[in-house]
Structure formats: structure tokens, C-alpha cells
Design an enzyme around this catalytic site. Structure first.
Site, PDB file in Angstrom:
ATOM      1  N   CYS A  97       0.785  -0.940  -0.013  1.00 17.00           N
ATOM      2  CA  CYS A  97      -0.071   0.112   0.114  1.00 17.00           C
ATOM      3  C   CYS A  97       0.925   1.301   0.109  1.00 17.00           C
ATOM      4  CB  CYS A  97      -1.023   0.023   1.042  1.00 17.00           C
ATOM      5  SG  CYS A  97      -1.708   1.497   1.486  1.00 17.00           S
ATOM      6  N   CYS A 257      -5.619   6.547  -1.732  1.00 20.36           N
ATOM      7  CA  CYS A 257      -4.895   5.371  -2.177  1.00 20.36           C
ATOM      8  C   CYS A 257      -3.726   5.650  -2.827  1.00 20.36           C
ATOM      9  CB  CYS A 257      -5.699   4.186  -3.062  1.00 20.36           C
ATOM     10  SG  CYS A 257      -4.830   3.004  -3.765  1.00 20.36           S
TER      11      CYS A 257
END
Length: 319
Positions: A97, A257
């Protein structure tokens, strides 16, 4: 850790552009978080709350647990002794991530485990390989950001997808028909859809996961992006700007994100190149939680830069 036994876990809550995480330091590598415990930690009503859970563990311990990627990490970079074990809010394992890497680095730094004064930056392991992090100045001069070499990226659809601008179709609730989309891989899968207007982006209903066809084998994050054109910075650099919302697999819509911002910028850059526009390498991507900078690097890698903040610490007891 014995499954089912009440266990007190020290944690830190952190976020990167409001993509938030529960961070746990497991420096001995003996904490075995179950999917149910991850879901409990990430629960915003019954737990700490977050888009995911990040365990800081020795890379060697991840290798001993049978994950060959950890052996590959240590073979590539012996200094990457700490591993970012990332779990989505639903308990599923994710490759990595982008926002999480920056928050992980801030967490490791707070524990005295990361040396960002090293000329080569801080190296850490992920299921998408070695990531390297350095400090950079925020674009507005307001403080310090973390910049992460996210490694190589590619278009799963190859040159044909680059030329046509699409290799998938995405349907969002409320649309009359699916729309063309471009697949981008950054070690985790993304599918990017272009929108013409910021107003449409704001109105999107992402409470339900978009339908993607064909569905990638491991699922996909879906980015909806509005290209906002180009501008020249005070230093004379031409940069692109885009605005994005994202639906993350295993989580739902999130405020940001990091890998998704990279995918969105790279998709817009690919579409521009297909239309004959000279490629812009630096992009500022606006997400609901703030601003991120994406740079396409000459070696085929991509760099993500943005803030990371540790909010509070505590202890929680989990069965």
C-alpha cells in the site's frame, strides 16, 4: 500467540492523506494475527478503526513463515530487515500500500528502527518487493513528506492497451453502461476509468463495488480520475494535475490510495501519449484526503510522495 486467548496488543493509529491504518510493532516476529482479529482491529465501531492493519515484523520472520517473497527481499537488499505485513480491513492479505509504506516508515522512525539520514534512504520489505523511502520537502514548504520508490510498473494489456487506452470495462452503480478502463499494475492491481467532469466524480456512488470485466485473478482497486490539465511550477517544471476517487478491494471507498494515485497518474499519462501529447513525468493527484505527488522515473519505476502522520497510541485486548 495462541488463537482464542485474550491478548493485549499495543498499537499506533496513523494515516497518509486520510488513508488510515492500525500499526502494530512485532519486532520479534511472533505475533500471528488472524483475519478475524484484523477485522476487529479495523472495525470503526467495535475496534480501533482503519482502512487496514500494518504489522511491522522482521523480514527474516516472514521468510521463516514460508513466504518466499521475504527471501527475495533479503537477497535483493540485505538492509531491508523490516517487513510491512499489510492486511486489508476485511482481513485479506495485500501485496502493499503506497500510503501505508509512508506511514510504516514514520512508525518505524518513531521506534528508532528507520534511518532516513542514510544516503540511500530507508529500505523495507513488502509482498511487492523492496521499497526505498527518503524525506523530501512538501511542495508548499509547509513541512516534510516521504517519497517512496514504488518500483516498476506495467500495463497488463501491453502495447495494444497503451495504444487504444483500454483493456477492461468498468460499471459503477447509476451508470447506463460500462465504460472503458485501463489496467495498471504496481505490484498490486488497478483499473482506471477516465471521467470528463469533476462534478460527475463527486456524484459517483461507490458504496457498492464497481463491476470490472474481465475481473483480474486477485481482484482490483478501481480508480475514477478526472484529468485537470497541466501547469508550470515556480521552478519552471511542467506538471500534470488530476483528481481521483478510489474503491479498494477488501475495503471499499477510501479517502486516498497511494498505489491508486500512481495508477491514475500513469493512466492519464498513457492516454495523453496515445493522443500525441508529450509525456509529463510529474503529476499532482488530488484525493479526498489531500494531495499526493507521482513521478514516472527514467528507469521504469514510479515514485510516490506525500505526508504521513501518527495520530495516537494505545492498547487493545483481542480474543
Amino acid at each position: 500467540m495462541t488463537h482464542g486467548a485474550p491478548t493485549g496488543i499495543r498499537f499506533t493509529k496513523g494515516h497518509g492523506t486520510q488513508n488510515d491504518f492500525v500499526l502494530v510493532a512485532d519486532t520479534r516476529g511472533d505475533l500471528d494475527l488472524t483475519p478475524e482479529q484484523v477485522r476487529r482491529l479495523a472495525d470503526r465501531r467495535a475496534g480501533v478503526g482503519g482502512d487496514g492493519v500494518i504489522r511491522l515484523a522482521p523480514t527474516a520472520a516472514i521468510a521463516r513463515a514460508g513466504e518466499t517473497v521475504a527471501d527475495d527481499v533479503l537477497a535483493e537488499e540485505p538492509r531491508a530487515i523490516w517487513f510491512m505485513d499489510y492486511r486489508n480491513a476485511d482481513g485479506s492479505i495485500a501485496e502493499m500500500c503506497g500510503n501505508g509504506v509512508r506511514v510504516f516508515t514514520a512508525f518505524a522512525e518513531s521506534l528508532g528502527l528507520a534511518d532516513l539520514d542514510d544516503a540511500d534512504g530507508f529500505a523495507l520489505g513488502t509482498r511487492a518487493g523492496v521499497k526505498r523511502v527518503r524525506r523530501v520537502a512538501a511542495p508548499d514548504g509547509s513541512g516534510t513528506w516521504y517519497a517512496v520508490d514504488m518500483g516498476p510498473w506495467f500495463l497488463p494489456g501491453g502495447q495494444e492497451a497503451a495504444a487504444t487506452g483500454a483493456d477492461a470495462a468498468v460499471a459503477v452503480r447509476g451508470w447506463d453502461a460500462p465504460r472503458p478502463a485501463l489496467s495498471v499494475d504496481l505490484g498490486n492491481p488497478h483499473t482506471v476509468v477516465a471521467l470528463a467532469e469533476a462534478d460527475e466524480l463527486e456524484r459517483l456512488d461507490l458504496t457498492v463495488a464497481p463491476d470490472v470485466a474481465p475481473v483480474p485473478p486477485r481482484g482490483t482497486n478501481v480508480e475514477l480520475v478526472v484529468p485537470l490539465g497541466e501547469e508550470r511550477t515556480a521552478a519552471g517544471e511542467v506538471v500534470g494535475r488530476a483528481r481521483m476517487r478510489v474503491h479498494e478491494r477488501g475495503v471499499g471507498e477510501t479517502r486516498s490510495c497511494g498505489t491508486g494515485a500512481c495508477a491514475a497518474a500513469l493512466a492519464v499519462r498513457t492516454w495523453a501519449a496515445a493522443g500525441g501529447t508529450p509525456a509529463v513525468d510529474t503529476w499532482f493527484v488530488e484525493v479526498p484526503g489531500g494531495l499526493l505527488r507521482v513521478r514516472a522515473l527514467p528507469d521504469g519505476h514510479v515514485e510516490l510522495a506525500g505526508p504521513a502522520e501518527l495520530v495516537f497510541t494505545g492498547e487493545v485486548t483481542l480474543a
